[in-house]
Design an enzyme around this catalytic site. Structure first.
Site, PDB file in Angstrom:
ATOM      1  N   LYS A   1     -34.729  27.210  43.874  1.00 39.52           N
ATOM      2  CA  LYS A   1     -34.010  28.164  43.005  1.00 39.52           C
ATOM      3  C   LYS A   1     -34.904  28.655  41.861  1.00 39.52           C
ATOM      4  CE  LYS A   1     -30.796  25.072  42.083  1.00 39.52           C
ATOM      5  NZ  LYS A   1     -31.332  23.938  42.871  1.00 39.52           N
TER       6      LYS A   1
ATOM      7  N   ARG B   1     -21.923  24.792  39.437  1.00 42.75           N
ATOM      8  CA  ARG B   1     -22.232  23.652  40.309  1.00 42.75           C
ATOM      9  C   ARG B   1     -20.974  22.915  40.749  1.00 42.75           C
ATOM     10  NH1 ARG B   1     -27.834  22.611  38.458  1.00 42.75           N
ATOM     11  NH2 ARG B   1     -28.658  20.924  39.697  1.00 42.75           N
TER      12      ARG B   1
ATOM     13  N   ARG C   1     -43.376  17.869  42.830  1.00 41.70           N
ATOM     14  CA  ARG C   1     -43.314  18.953  41.823  1.00 41.70           C
ATOM     15  C   ARG C   1     -43.997  18.532  40.522  1.00 41.70           C
ATOM     16  NH1 ARG C   1     -37.656  21.482  40.294  1.00 41.70           N
ATOM     17  NH2 ARG C   1     -37.122  19.296  39.973  1.00 41.70           N
TER      18      ARG C   1
ATOM     19  N   ARG D   1     -41.038  15.627  36.133  1.00 42.45           N
ATOM     20  CA  ARG D   1     -39.728  15.467  35.496  1.00 42.45           C
ATOM     21  C   ARG D   1     -39.184  14.058  35.703  1.00 42.45           C
ATOM     22  NH1 ARG D   1     -36.164  20.679  37.201  1.00 42.45           N
ATOM     23  NH2 ARG D   1     -34.675  19.023  37.602  1.00 42.45           N
TER      24      ARG D   1
ATOM     25  N   ARG E   1     -29.033  12.927  43.310  1.00 42.52           N
ATOM     26  CA  ARG E   1     -28.820  14.376  43.087  1.00 42.52           C
ATOM     27  C   ARG E   1     -28.421  15.069  44.394  1.00 42.52           C
ATOM     28  NH1 ARG E   1     -34.404  15.730  40.607  1.00 42.52           N
ATOM     29  NH2 ARG E   1     -33.764  17.915  40.763  1.00 42.52           N
TER      30      ARG E   1
END
Ligand code: AP5
Length: 215
Positions: A14, A89, A128, A161, A172
């Site tokens: 996203k 969400r 990431r 992160r 998640r």
């Protein structure tokens, strides 16, 4: 007021897609994840509550999110075009957004649903890396920086992160399946949902999204 929503599991792409689209189609990119991380930095009471949810991979309460969104979008002119990334969400957030847009004579024009197999998400998120200064997003194998640990754009330090650890990522993904995936049918029945095969490359995803949004 016009809204485009990017829907998809954690790591579906996203943020990567939004970074390109906001330049291409001239819209305001609103990432609730980014807004929450900024609130946490300010170390206020709301930030402390949000930090606990985010570090475990659970969702932050709907009321807090809707307050953040309301104060953010009400500052913009009537003809603003928003690109929501990671919001809504839950069904409750979607209904809250609908109410806010109705009050502002706005509407949701497109929901782009990034479809990707769950097994792709874990390696994407574990790899990431994000620039501390400008927020540019990299991946250690798919999109490595030229110099390890250093942002190509501004030389900032890259970090991982805290919610990109395996245990939190798995939670998640479960939270997405239970609380966010029902939005796919919710928006499909409204006739605004478009599926995008997000296992393709970022450049291919951008081209497909542009075709949908500009045609
Ligand atoms: P948030 O920051 O929104 O995280 P998320 O939704 O889990 O999404 P991510 O940012 O992890 O992934 P992404 O889809 O943007 O992927 P990206 O482009 O970075 O939310 C974090 C937390 O905040 C939540 O867990 C929750 O606690 C809270 N929160 C936020 N919003 C909330 C809300 N509305 N309600 C309640 N709580 C909320 O890509 C990932 C990696 O893959 C990158 O390394 C990238 O380079 C790579 N990549 C991207 N696209 C591709 C591709 N096509 N091919 C190969 N690699 C790719």
């Amino acid at each position: 007021m016009d809204a485009i929503i990017l829907l998809g599991g954690p790591g579906a792409g996203k943020g990567t897609l939004a970074a390109s689209l906001k330049k291409d189609i001239g819209c305001l990119h609103i990432s609730t994840g980014e807004m929450l991380r900024a609130v946490i930095q300010s170390d206020c009471e709301i930030g402390q509550a949000a930090r606990a949810c985010m570090e475990s991979g659970d969702l932050v309460p709907d009321a807090l999110i809707l307050d953040l969104i309301q104060s953010r979008i009400s500052r913009e002119p009537d003809d603003a075009r928003f690109l929501f990334d990671g919001f809504p969400r839950t069904i409750q957030q979607a209904e809250g957004l609908q109410d806010l847009l109705s009050q502002l004579n706005g509407k949701i024009s497109y929901v782009l649903n990034l479809v990707v197999a769950p097994e792709v998400l874990l390696p994407r998120l574990c790899g990431r890396r994000t620039c501390k200064t400008c927020g540019a997003v990299y991946h250690i194998t798919h999109r490595p920086p030229k110099i390890d640990g250093v942002c190509d754009v501004d030389g900032g330090e890259l970090f991982q992160r805290t919610d990109d650890r395996e245990k939190t990522i798995l939670n998640r993904i479960e939270v997405y399946k239970k609380q966010t995936a029902p939005l796919i049918d919710y928006y499909r029945t409204q006739g605004v949902l478009y599926d995008i095969d997000a296992s393709l490359s970022p450049a291919e995803n951008v081209a497909i999204a542009r075709d949908i949004l500009l045609n």
